[in-house]
Each structure stands twice: as structure tokens, then as C-alpha cells.
Scaffold this active site. Structure first.
Site, mmCIF file in Angstrom:
data_model
loop_
_atom_site.group_PDB
_atom_site.id
_atom_site.type_symbol
_atom_site.label_atom_id
_atom_site.label_comp_id
_atom_site.label_asym_id
_atom_site.label_seq_id
_atom_site.Cartn_x
_atom_site.Cartn_y
_atom_site.Cartn_z
ATOM 1 N N GLU A 19 31.194 -2.818 -19.306
ATOM 2 C CA GLU A 19 32.008 -3.910 -19.717
ATOM 3 C C GLU A 19 33.466 -4.270 -21.152
ATOM 4 O O GLU A 19 32.773 -3.542 -21.928
ATOM 5 C CB GLU A 19 31.334 -5.003 -19.800
ATOM 6 C CG GLU A 19 30.467 -4.553 -18.261
ATOM 7 C CD GLU A 19 29.283 -6.081 -18.085
ATOM 8 O OE1 GLU A 19 29.562 -7.350 -18.355
ATOM 9 O OE2 GLU A 19 28.848 -5.278 -18.288
ATOM 10 N N ASP A 20 33.875 -5.234 -20.755
ATOM 11 C CA ASP A 20 34.008 -6.363 -22.375
ATOM 12 C C ASP A 20 34.808 -4.636 -22.728
ATOM 13 O O ASP A 20 34.814 -4.454 -24.188
ATOM 14 C CB ASP A 20 33.388 -6.616 -23.060
ATOM 15 C CG ASP A 20 33.170 -8.101 -22.038
ATOM 16 O OD1 ASP A 20 33.363 -8.045 -20.835
ATOM 17 O OD2 ASP A 20 32.439 -9.186 -22.643
ATOM 18 N N CYS A 58 35.113 -11.902 -17.687
ATOM 19 C CA CYS A 58 34.438 -11.110 -16.484
ATOM 20 C C CYS A 58 34.968 -11.156 -14.797
ATOM 21 O O CYS A 58 34.740 -10.382 -14.015
ATOM 22 C CB CYS A 58 32.625 -11.017 -16.811
ATOM 23 S SG CYS A 58 32.674 -10.347 -18.400
ATOM 24 N N ASP A 234 35.775 -3.703 -16.644
ATOM 25 C CA ASP A 234 36.760 -4.726 -15.947
ATOM 26 C C ASP A 234 37.671 -6.026 -16.466
ATOM 27 O O ASP A 234 38.418 -6.534 -15.960
ATOM 28 C CB ASP A 234 34.864 -5.996 -15.520
ATOM 29 C CG ASP A 234 34.392 -5.975 -16.972
ATOM 30 O OD1 ASP A 234 34.781 -5.449 -18.246
ATOM 31 O OD2 ASP A 234 33.362 -7.092 -16.336
ATOM 32 N N HIS A 235 37.580 -5.751 -18.207
ATOM 33 C CA HIS A 235 38.926 -6.369 -19.021
ATOM 34 C C HIS A 235 39.082 -6.158 -19.706
ATOM 35 O O HIS A 235 37.592 -4.989 -20.537
ATOM 36 C CB HIS A 235 38.069 -7.756 -18.338
ATOM 37 C CG HIS A 235 36.992 -8.597 -19.217
ATOM 38 N ND1 HIS A 235 36.877 -8.304 -20.257
ATOM 39 C CD2 HIS A 235 36.423 -8.811 -18.343
ATOM 40 C CE1 HIS A 235 35.846 -8.358 -20.547
ATOM 41 N NE2 HIS A 235 35.492 -9.464 -19.689
#
Length: 538
Positions: A19-20, A58, A234-235
Site C-alpha cells: 500500500e501507498d 486507495c 495500489d498507488h
């Protein structure tokens, strides 16, 4: 191809997401990173240097990955939809997005083809995952839980140590030396900012260890050679002007793929890839048909295509509305601000808890910031932004007004508008109106209860079955739901811990007594009441 046709050579698919997370890895050339497992993994597969998320936050980004559709076309583009906030009760939340009736989560296509599908554990799709989505969903979901060791699997593991909230000081000692990190030039070079970024390197190292453990389990099970493994985020990373923005720091993500026997280890590719392409790619690699409504494109395998552009969006994030669209090719980034009158920093309380954001506000109030650290405090925006990514990777110099770049500006603008028109940009519609179109009566609709229809030589599917009915063999059951776009799940087990199967066609009943249960759900609706019948086949 249906499960009944068999799939002895179908590959397993494993997604391991962070994530992130921007690609701050050793294999991407970062000298500070401690990522031995990711580096080894990259040496065994292909590393993509230009992979991008569809949003810098997200839930919209994750909705695109799970559906293969842009969030602006499915009503999942606002962040968040399923929460309420006492500071803004006027927002049209909470709601689950009601995506197009023909859209399906990518795992459903795999379940229909006989794959065992698991997700551990985060979803965050802007809608609750339907019962038809996963064979197993939760902290214990794992490919090891399938009852048939020869059944192919699609397994997802979401490792969250790198989430934005993990950048905040929680009293854990730092392992990464803050003096070794390099901050983007638009952020102040203070000790607090350095410690925050150092903490992210620690978080990446923690995720790397868990990543290695999952690959080791694959080896232990003798599955590595027949499993295609994808790693992605995810990003982009959770820094101000990165997360929640379509600048590269917010949407550029790692993408590494290992496909034994097909990808030469150590391959590095600079082609454009969108995380939207993950679903179509694995469908293609598994030999499954690609639904024509998918917006993503396979970037690997026999049906791979080459992208000219990737696209991203920004809309309401938490409490504050915005509308930004972006297009990027291999050299230029185009951004259109639909609200040029807005300041850069609209109110996002969650973001303001970030230690780097605290530093930015402190120094701004003291008058101690200099350009480009002041860029986030601009009180208006250019209607259009154009950046030469090759020469300006941090996107600081807007070329939109430069005479020598007008041809490029027009080309990128046209690409962005063609994309918006082609996918149907729901950002054009106020969120409250969009929600009313999803829920015309202001209430979440309930999916119709499924009917169970017996198919026998005496009664070939005319009426729904009755509880306690006696049927002549051979006998199969058909299922029906009156709600357009609903999926149906069924089981022949009792209890809460039963395994729900995805209905794809008539189900053959054995002779003797059988309890059949069925439930239906359209994404965004309430699940139906359960239909249950005890039947006897003689």
C-alpha cells in the site's frame, strides 16, 4: 472455458500488493532501500519502470484493479463513500457504489473457470465484496486452504505496513538512518521530514520480509514453477503532493512479474502499464476470454498490447471536493484542473495528521518556506499543467503556456478528453445526483431472493422448487434472480462456515436427500434473503 472442461495446465496466479508505495527498492536503483527479497524476485522476472495507478488514493485505485474499469466510469471515484463524518453530515454518504450491471469483480471470472480464489485481507473497493467474489476472504485466506491440491488458484495478499498511517511516529526505533534519505525538492529538508521518510524505508523492509515468506511458502508447496507472481502497489507513496494527486509521486508504482519459463530473469521494461491492466492480463494468461467492457489491456502474454497513454483522476477525497484529470505518455504529463479557482490544499483532515504535512504548515506560518516548497500553498491553479517528465521528474515547471509546447499540449489534451468521453466520466455529475441515480428512493435496494428451479425429464424448468419436494433422477437445479446484474451463490452445506460456490450453470443433484441454499447479490445492493430447500431425488 468452464470448469467442467478441465484445466490441467492452467497457471496459478499470485498477487502480492503493498500500500501507498513508490518503487523505493534496491532493484529500482534506490541505494537506501533494504529489499533483498524484492531484489531477488526482480532478478527472476521482469521489472516495469513505468507502471501507474488510476488514482493517487486507495479505494478508487483498488476499485479499478478489482473490476478492470476506471473509477470515473463506475461511480467509485470519490474517496470515501462508505463512511460518514460528523464534520460534514451534508455529504451523500454512506453508500456502496452501484457499478454497471454487467461489471464483475475479476475473481468471479476465475471462480467460474474453476479457480480457488482467496484474498488476504483488505478489499476497500468502494463497495462490499459480494459473496460471489472470493472463495475465501479474510485474514486466514490462503491458497493452502483449497481442498483439492491440484485445483488452480488465484490468491491475493495485501501487505499494509507501508500505508500512509505507518509513516507517523508511533514510538518505534528507526533502523534507517534519516541522514541517508533524499526528500523530494518540494518538501522541506527538516529532521522531522527525514525521520518520516526513513520510517517508510523501514516499513518497506518489513513488507519485504513478509513478501519473502510468501514466496518461500510457494516453494515449500512445490508451486513456484506453475505460479505467475505479480507484485504491485495500489498507488504511490503517502507524502504530501504525492498521495491523493496524479503527479508521478502519487501514481507511479512498482510492478514486478515472475513467470517461470516465460520471462527471462532481470528483464527491465519501460513500457507504459496501468494497474487497471492487472485483471485483463491475468485473464489472458489463464486462457480466459476478456470481456469487451474492460478498460484495461493485457501487458504480458500472447495478447499483450502497447499503451500510448495512462490516465488518472482525483475527485472528492474525504471531506473536500475536487476534480482533476491526467494523461501521461512516456515523456509528458498533462493535468486538467476543473477547479482552477481552488487552492492546492483543500481540507483533508487525515492528510493533515502526516508529520511532513505538520512541518509544511509550521514553516509556512513562520514564512520560512521557499519555492518549490511553497508550491502546495498556491491559492489557485493553472487550468492546465504540462510537464516534461524526462527533464522535470518532480513536475515543478508547468510548460502549458510555453509557445514551443503548444502542439504537445493539444495532443495530450485531446488524449485526456477522448479518454473521459470514451469511458463516461461520472465526475461531470454532482455526487449527490449520482447517488440518487443509484438509490432513487434514498434507500439501499435489496437484491431479489433467488429461485431454485428443478430440471427433470418430467418437469424441465417450469416452476420453482418447493421445500420437501421429491424429484425423479436424473435431476439438476437451475437458479434465477430477478435483479439485473445479480450474482448467485449456492451451497449444499449447513451452518455459517459453509463453502459458497458461484453459480454458473445447472447443478446436478445426487440421489438421496440434499439441502440446497442460495443467496444473490448485486454489487451496491443489500444481499437477498436466503432461499433454502430440502429435496429428495429418487
Amino acid at each position: 472455458m468452464s470448469a467442467s472442461q478441465g484445466m490441467p495446465n492452467r497457471p496459478n496466479i499470485l498477487w502480492i500488493s503493498f500500500e501507498d508505495c513508490s518503487p523505493r527498492y534496491g532493484c529500482y536503483g534506490d541505494p537506501v532501500a533494504q529489499t533483498p527479497n524484492l531484489d531477488r524476485f526482480a532478478s527472476q522476472g521482469a521489472l516495469y519502470t513505468n507502471c501507474f495507478a488510476t488514482a493517487g488514493v486507495c479505494a478508487p485505485a483498488r476499485s479499478a484493479i478489482i473490476t478492470g474499469l476506471y473509477p470515473i466510469s463506475t461511480g467509485t471515484h470519490h474517496m470515501r463513500t462508505t463512511h460518514t463524518d460528523k464534520r460534514a453530515p451534508e455529504l451523500p454518504t454512506p453508500y456502496d457504489a452501484v457499478i454497471p450491471h454487467y461489471a464483475r469483480p475479476i475473481p468471479e471470472y476465475f471462480r467460474a473457470a474453476g479457480y480457488f480464489c482467496t484474498n488476504c485481507a483488505k478489499t476497500d473497493y468502494q463497495f462490499a465484496p459480494p459473496i460471489t467474489c472470493w472463495d475465501q476472504q479474510g485474514a486466514d485466506a490462503h491458497w493452502r486452504n483449497r481442498t483439492n491440491p491440484h485445483q488452480p488458484f488465484f490468491a491475493v495478499f495485501n501487505l499494509n505496513d507501508t500505508h500512509e498511517s505507518s509513516w507517523w511516529d508511533k514510538g518505534k526505533p528507526l533502523r534507517t538512518d534519516p541522514d541517508t534519505v533524499t526528500l523530494p525538492p518540494y518538501l522541506p529538508d527538516t529532521r522531522k521530514c527525514r525521520e518520516s521518510l526513513a520510517r517508510q524505508y523501514d516499513n518497506i523492509e518489513d513488507n519485504d520480509q513478509r513478501f519473502g515468506e510468501l514466496l518461500a511458502q510457494l516453494e515449500e508447496d512445490g508451486l513456484a514453477e506453475n505460479t505467475i507472481v505479480f507484485h504491485w502497489s495500489d498507488h504511490g507513496e503517502g507524502l504530501p503532493r504525492a498521495k491523493r494527486w496524479p503527479y508521478d509521486e502519487g501514481i507511479r508504482v512498482p510492478m514486478i512479474v515472475r513467470w517461470p519459463g516465460e520471462i527471462q530473469g532481470g528483464t527491465v521494461l519501460d513500457r507504459l502499464v496501468s494497474t487497471l491492466d492487472l485483471g485483463p492480463t491475468i485473464l489472458s494468461l489463464a486462457g480466459l476470454d476478456l470481456p469487451l467492457h474492460l478498460h484495461g489491456e493485457p501487458f504480458l502474454g500472447p495478447r499483450e498490447t502497447q499503451r500510448d497513454y495512462v490516465f488518472a483522476s482525483r475527485d472528492r477525497y474525504d471531506l473536500s471536493y475536487d476534480m482533476v484529470r491526467a494523461a501521461r505518455d512516456n515523456k509528458f504529463k498533462y493535468i486538467r484542473n476543473f477547479h482552477p479557482e481552488k487552492p492546492r490544499l483543500v481540507w483533508v483532515p487525515y492528510r493533515n495528521r502526516h508529520p511532513v504535512m505538520e512541518e509544511l504548515y509550521r514553516l509556512q506560518l513562520e514564512g520560512a518556506l521557499e519555492w518549490p516548497q511553497t508550491i502546495l500553498f498556491e491559492t489557485s491553479r493553472s487550468p492546465e499543467e504540462l510537464y516534461d517528465i524526462e527533464n522535470d521528474p518532480f513536475e515543478l515547471t508547468n510548460l502549458a503556456s510555453h509557445p514551443e509546447h503548444q502542439e504537445t499540449l493539444a495532443r495530450m489534451r485531446d488524449a485526456c478528453e477522448e479518454w473521459r468521453t470514451g469511458v463516461g466520466d461520472l465526475g461531470e455529475i454532482p455526487e449527490s445526483e449520482m447517488v440518487r441515480s443509484m438509490y432513487p428512493d434514498g434507500q439501499k435496494p435489496k437484491t431479489a431472493s433467488p429461485l431454485i428451479i428443478p430440471l427433470t425429464k418430467d418437469a424441465p424448468g417450469v416452476e420453482a422448487v418447493k421445500d420437501g419436494e421429491i424429484l425423479n433422477a436424473p435431476c439438476a437445479l437451475d437458479f434465477y434472480c430477478a435483479t439485473q446484474g445479480a450474482g448467485i451463490a449456492y451451497t449444499m452445506e449447513d451452518g455459517h462456515d459453509c463453502q459458497w460456490k458461484l453459480y454458473t450453470g445447472p447443478v446436478r443433484l445426487p440421489e438421496g436427500k440434499t439441502v440446497i441454499r442460495a443467496r444473490a447479490i448485486r454489487i451496491g445492493y443489500l444481499e437477498s434473503d436466503e432461499t433454502r430447500a430440502e429435496l429428495q431425488v429418487i
